[in-house]
Design an enzyme around this catalytic site. Structure first.
Site, PDB file in Angstrom:
ATOM      1  N   ASP A  35       0.827  -1.199   0.000  1.00 43.90           N
ATOM      2  CA  ASP A  35       0.000   0.000   0.000  1.00 43.90           C
ATOM      3  C   ASP A  35       0.868   1.258   0.000  1.00 43.90           C
ATOM      4  OD1 ASP A  35      -2.813   1.156   0.405  1.00 43.90           O
ATOM      5  OD2 ASP A  35      -1.690   2.108   2.022  1.00 43.90           O
ATOM      6  N   TYR A  40       3.024  10.247  -0.577  1.00 44.61           N
ATOM      7  CA  TYR A  40       3.802   9.797   0.597  1.00 44.61           C
ATOM      8  C   TYR A  40       5.273  10.110   0.422  1.00 44.61           C
ATOM      9  CZ  TYR A  40      -0.095   6.867   2.306  1.00 44.61           C
ATOM     10  OH  TYR A  40      -1.295   6.391   2.778  1.00 44.61           O
ATOM     11  N   HIS A 120      -8.220   9.281  -2.003  1.00 44.73           N
ATOM     12  CA  HIS A 120      -7.504   9.342  -0.726  1.00 44.73           C
ATOM     13  C   HIS A 120      -8.277  10.108   0.346  1.00 44.73           C
ATOM     14  CE1 HIS A 120      -3.143   9.527   1.038  1.00 44.73           C
ATOM     15  NE2 HIS A 120      -4.021   9.104   1.904  1.00 44.73           N
ATOM     16  N   SER A 150     -10.853   6.135   0.663  1.00 48.37           N
ATOM     17  CA  SER A 150     -10.100   6.255   1.916  1.00 48.37           C
ATOM     18  C   SER A 150     -10.504   7.554   2.603  1.00 48.37           C
ATOM     19  CB  SER A 150      -8.594   6.268   1.604  1.00 48.37           C
ATOM     20  OG  SER A 150      -7.829   6.572   2.743  1.00 48.37           O
ATOM     21  N   GLN A 176     -10.938   2.347   3.276  1.00 42.75           N
ATOM     22  CA  GLN A 176      -9.733   2.416   4.106  1.00 42.75           C
ATOM     23  C   GLN A 176      -9.862   3.559   5.112  1.00 42.75           C
ATOM     24  OE1 GLN A 176      -4.915   3.137   3.612  1.00 42.75           O
ATOM     25  NE2 GLN A 176      -6.010   2.110   1.949  1.00 42.75           N
TER      26      GLN A 176
END
Length: 303
Positions: A35, A40, A120, A150, A176
């Site tokens: 993941d 990130y 996200h 998410s 998520q």
């Protein structure tokens, strides 16, 4: 293996050699889900948000594991202003952004197809129909497999799934959110921006939707079950009660708190996402313990 490997620090605070070693051990142990995200870790000074995907991509290429590993990545929360360490300039979920973000992730990862592609964070400035249609087009083209949401509230996920059904598009089948055995005080604002906590309503909704799978991050509270102090929102009487039950079950099984927490999550059909900064840390998390119904009931009763 019912476990996903989170890769937030790979290529930054965890150097590439160590990242590769962790990924190697995960794959050698039967792990198949990695993941990451297209942002990130943008909040680290000097980082751009490319680092995790690029590191995973180089590992996939060097190990020739593209066909065996399911890569899960996300769009929507990448800053559009260089150096912004908040979500204030997040790219959002317009159709143009989703298409461009997918191409960027495919390029950095060195893939032709993303295993799971996530929205996200929410973007209420864009009609939900536009977002659903854009994700659906990517799925129809074969560039992505499963779709997920998410950090979305349940009602938005339900609405998006209904829109997808009406449009004949692939729906979100993955959710998520932040979740662990210990829970923060109800209603508390978590210090990290953009995170959405699992609630009883979330769990009830997922149980009622056979095609929807819950993935959870911060499943081990960033080391708080082992050595680090618990975050302040977890300082309440319910935590002491849960920890007492957790420690009792761990002693009976000869396991660690972390191992029991992961077993408790898996017993509910939840997929935990775990992070590790060393192979030794990962080795502990790869040990699966058998949580029988009686032991799970003890944990549930304490909750």
């Amino acid at each position: 293996m019912k476990l996903a490997l989170g890769t937030i620090p790979f290529g930054t605070t965890v150097d590439e050699a160590t990242s590769f070693a962790i990924l190697d051990r995960f794959a050698e142990s039967g792990g198949t889900i990695v993941d990451t995200s297209n942002n990130y870790p943008f909040w680290i000074p000097g980082a751009t948000g490319d680092e995790s995907e690029r590191t995973v991509g180089r590992w996939l290429a060097s190990r020739r594991l593209r066909d065996r590993i399911t890569v899960s990545t996300k769009c929507g929360a990448r800053p559009t202003v260089p150096g912004d360490m908040t979500l204030d300039s997040a790219e959002g979920l317009s159709a143009a952004v989703i298409r461009a973000a997918a191409e960027g992730s495919l390029r950095r990862l060195g893939l032709d197809r993303l295993g799971v592609y996530w929205a996200h964070i929410e973007d209420r400035s864009v009609p939900l129909e536009e977002t659903v249609e854009a994700f659906g087009e990517l799925a129809a083209s074969g560039k992505v497999g499963m779709l997920g949401a998410s950090n979305h509230p349940v009602w938005r996920v339900e609405r998006a799934r209904r829109i997808a059904a009406d449009l004949g598009r692939t729906p979100y089948t993955r959710l998520q959110l932040r979740h662990s055995y210990l829970r923060p005080r109800p209603g508390v604002r978590l210090p990290e921006g953009g995170h959405v906590q699992v609630t009883e309503e979330t769990l009830d909704y997922v149980r009622s939707e056979p095609d929807l799978t819950l993935w959870v991050y911060s499943s081990l509270l960033s080391g708080a079950y082992a050595a680090k102090p618990l975050p302040e929102p977890y300082d309440h009487p319910g935590t002491a009660r849960r920890l007492a039950a957790l420690d009792g079950v761990a002693r009976e099984l000869g396991a660690t708190r972390n191992q029991v927490v992961l077993a408790w999550l898996r017993a509910q059909g939840i997929l935990p996402i775990v992070g590790a900064s060393s192979v030794a840390q990962l080795d502990e998390l790869l040990v699966e313990v058998d949580l029988d119904p009686a032991l799970r009931a003890r944990l549930d009763e304490a909750a």
